[in-house]
Motif scaffolding. Structure first.
Motif, PDB file in Angstrom:
ATOM      1  N   ILE A 136       0.831  -1.217   0.000  1.00 56.66           N
ATOM      2  CA  ILE A 136       0.000   0.000   0.000  1.00 56.66           C
ATOM      3  C   ILE A 136       0.861   1.262   0.000  1.00 56.66           C
ATOM      4  O   ILE A 136       0.441   2.309  -0.498  1.00 56.66           O
ATOM      5  CB  ILE A 136      -0.987  -0.014   1.205  1.00 56.66           C
ATOM      6  N   GLU A 137       2.081   1.136   0.505  1.00 57.22           N
ATOM      7  CA  GLU A 137       2.938   2.331   0.582  1.00 57.22           C
ATOM      8  C   GLU A 137       3.360   2.840  -0.803  1.00 57.22           C
ATOM      9  O   GLU A 137       3.575   4.035  -0.990  1.00 57.22           O
ATOM     10  CB  GLU A 137       4.192   2.021   1.413  1.00 57.22           C
ATOM     11  N   THR A 138       3.428   1.923  -1.759  1.00 55.81           N
ATOM     12  CA  THR A 138       3.930   2.290  -3.087  1.00 55.81           C
ATOM     13  C   THR A 138       3.165   3.472  -3.678  1.00 55.81           C
ATOM     14  O   THR A 138       3.756   4.424  -4.178  1.00 55.81           O
ATOM     15  CB  THR A 138       3.843   1.066  -4.038  1.00 55.81           C
ATOM     16  N   ASN A 139       1.840   3.406  -3.614  1.00 48.97           N
ATOM     17  CA  ASN A 139       1.047   4.490  -4.226  1.00 48.97           C
ATOM     18  C   ASN A 139       0.331   5.379  -3.221  1.00 48.97           C
ATOM     19  O   ASN A 139      -0.247   6.403  -3.609  1.00 48.97           O
ATOM     20  CB  ASN A 139       0.009   3.895  -5.191  1.00 48.97           C
ATOM     21  N   PHE A 140       0.368   5.014  -1.947  1.00 50.57           N
ATOM     22  CA  PHE A 140      -0.410   5.794  -0.983  1.00 50.57           C
ATOM     23  C   PHE A 140       0.404   6.294   0.210  1.00 50.57           C
ATOM     24  O   PHE A 140      -0.154   6.881   1.146  1.00 50.57           O
ATOM     25  CB  PHE A 140      -1.621   4.966  -0.510  1.00 50.57           C
ATOM     26  N   GLY A 141       1.702   6.044   0.187  1.00 48.16           N
ATOM     27  CA  GLY A 141       2.562   6.574   1.257  1.00 48.16           C
ATOM     28  C   GLY A 141       2.271   5.953   2.602  1.00 48.16           C
ATOM     29  O   GLY A 141       1.904   4.785   2.695  1.00 48.16           O
ATOM     30  N   THR A 143       0.241   4.983   5.600  1.00 42.84           N
ATOM     31  CA  THR A 143      -1.173   4.788   5.955  1.00 42.84           C
ATOM     32  C   THR A 143      -1.220   3.897   7.192  1.00 42.84           C
ATOM     33  O   THR A 143      -0.178   3.468   7.683  1.00 42.84           O
ATOM     34  CB  THR A 143      -1.921   4.037   4.823  1.00 42.84           C
ATOM     35  N   VAL A 147      -7.190  -0.964   3.771  1.00 43.44           N
ATOM     36  CA  VAL A 147      -7.718  -0.525   2.476  1.00 43.44           C
ATOM     37  C   VAL A 147      -9.005   0.245   2.747  1.00 43.44           C
ATOM     38  O   VAL A 147     -10.075  -0.330   2.911  1.00 43.44           O
ATOM     39  CB  VAL A 147      -7.958  -1.743   1.559  1.00 43.44           C
ATOM     40  N   ASN A 149     -10.388   3.108   1.109  1.00 43.94           N
ATOM     41  CA  ASN A 149     -11.152   3.876   0.119  1.00 43.94           C
ATOM     42  C   ASN A 149     -11.100   3.182  -1.243  1.00 43.94           C
ATOM     43  O   ASN A 149     -10.365   2.215  -1.434  1.00 43.94           O
ATOM     44  CB  ASN A 149     -10.642   5.327   0.035  1.00 43.94           C
ATOM     45  N   ALA A 151      -9.937   4.133  -4.161  1.00 47.11           N
ATOM     46  CA  ALA A 151      -8.669   4.175  -4.908  1.00 47.11           C
ATOM     47  C   ALA A 151      -7.744   3.057  -4.442  1.00 47.11           C
ATOM     48  O   ALA A 151      -7.090   2.380  -5.251  1.00 47.11           O
ATOM     49  CB  ALA A 151      -7.998   5.541  -4.724  1.00 47.11           C
ATOM     50  N   GLN A 152      -7.710   2.827  -3.141  1.00 47.79           N
ATOM     51  CA  GLN A 152      -6.848   1.764  -2.605  1.00 47.79           C
ATOM     52  C   GLN A 152      -7.385   0.390  -2.999  1.00 47.79           C
ATOM     53  O   GLN A 152      -6.621  -0.513  -3.341  1.00 47.79           O
ATOM     54  CB  GLN A 152      -6.741   1.899  -1.083  1.00 47.79           C
ATOM     55  N   ASP A 155      -6.514  -0.212  -6.588  1.00 46.35           N
ATOM     56  CA  ASP A 155      -5.073  -0.452  -6.737  1.00 46.35           C
ATOM     57  C   ASP A 155      -4.733  -1.891  -6.345  1.00 46.35           C
ATOM     58  O   ASP A 155      -3.949  -2.561  -7.027  1.00 46.35           O
ATOM     59  CB  ASP A 155      -4.310   0.551  -5.859  1.00 46.35           C
TER      60      ASP A 155
END
Ligand SMILES: [Zn+2]
Length: 252
Positions: A136-141, A143, A147, A149, A151-152, A155
């Motif tokens: 999850i860090e790859t695209n959402f930094g 957190t 999961v 939302n 967008a997550q 992804d």
């Protein structure tokens, strides 16, 4: 809703309730984790319990939710925070009808390691050739790793590709996608066992042999409900004391 449609819906609700109890009883889910099914009468919706531990789920807990994660049945019950896992997968993969999310202990080491989890036992073949790790860090930094939302969820679904069955979630658990409910259950139950066996083989120190591509193909040819799955469903349901939900009918 016609009586035939009601019967179809009731049947799927019964199956989901049984599957929830089974996942709890088999140790795949504990207080957390969930299983959903695509709505049998409207493929743009899904059926998912209100926020409740799987082992406790009853037919009246099952809510109808759209792919935005919003209830469409007028209910206001608290929902699972991570329902977007399910929304994202159904939206992205029309071939998938059942999704499980679990934090099963057995797979966690493989979610944080560069050692790849691969099918090594015959019952692990349903998990598919490639088991990616979604981070999850790859695209959402930074957190809380959940999961939370759309967008997550989308992804994560993308990590499954066009025909994947399982995505591991870094430091968290896994999402399993089945064409049928029994396929999703089989994956969710045997994935942690497969992980355990691979780990033990690696601890032996020598090389280990994974299933070959040819073996995977032979297993896949049996279809989503192959390998005598009805026998397993009956066994799991009996152990979880929920066999009656496999033939559930709402009383008038
Ligand atoms: Zn989770």
């Amino acid at each position: 809703m016609t009586p035939a449609e009601q019967a179809k819906l009731d049947s799927v609700i019964g199956q989901i309730v049984a599957a929830n109890r089974i996942l709890g009883n088999e140790g795949v889910c504990d207080a957390y984790g969930h299983i959903s099914h695509r709505h049998p009468l409207d493929p743009t919706k899904l059926l998912l319990s209100r926020s409740r531990s799987p082992e406790l789920v009853e037919p009246d807990d099952i809510m109808t939710i759209d792919f935005d994660g919003k209830p469409v049945d007028g209910r206001t019950d608290p929902m699972y925070f991570e329902r977007f896992i399910h929304c994202g997968i159904y939206e992205t993969r029309p071939d998938i009808n059942c999704v499980v999310h679990s934090h099963a202990r057995g797979v966690l080491a493989f979610t944080i390691s560069d050692v790849k989890l691969v099918p090594v036992i015959h019952t692990g073949a349903s998990c598919g050739c490639d088991i990616p790790v979604w981070d999850i860090e790859t695209n959402f930094g930074a957190t809380n790793l959940l999961v939370a939302n759309q967008a997550q969820g989308r992804d994560l679904a993308k990590a499954l590709g066009t025909d994947g069955r399982v995505a591991l979630m870094r430091g968290h658990g896994f999402a399993a996608a089945g064409r049928t409910l029994s396929e999703a259950l089989r994956i969710a139950i045997y994935l942690p066992q497969n992980a355990q066996v691979q780990m033990e083989a690696m601890q032996l120190g020598g090389r280990f042999k994974a299933l070959t591509a040819g073996e995977m193909e032979v297993r896949e040819a049996a279809g989503p409900d192959g390998s005598d799955i009805a026998r397993a469903m009956q066994y799991w349901a009996r152990r979880a004391n929920c066999e009656h939900y496999l033939t559930y009918k709402r009383s008038a």
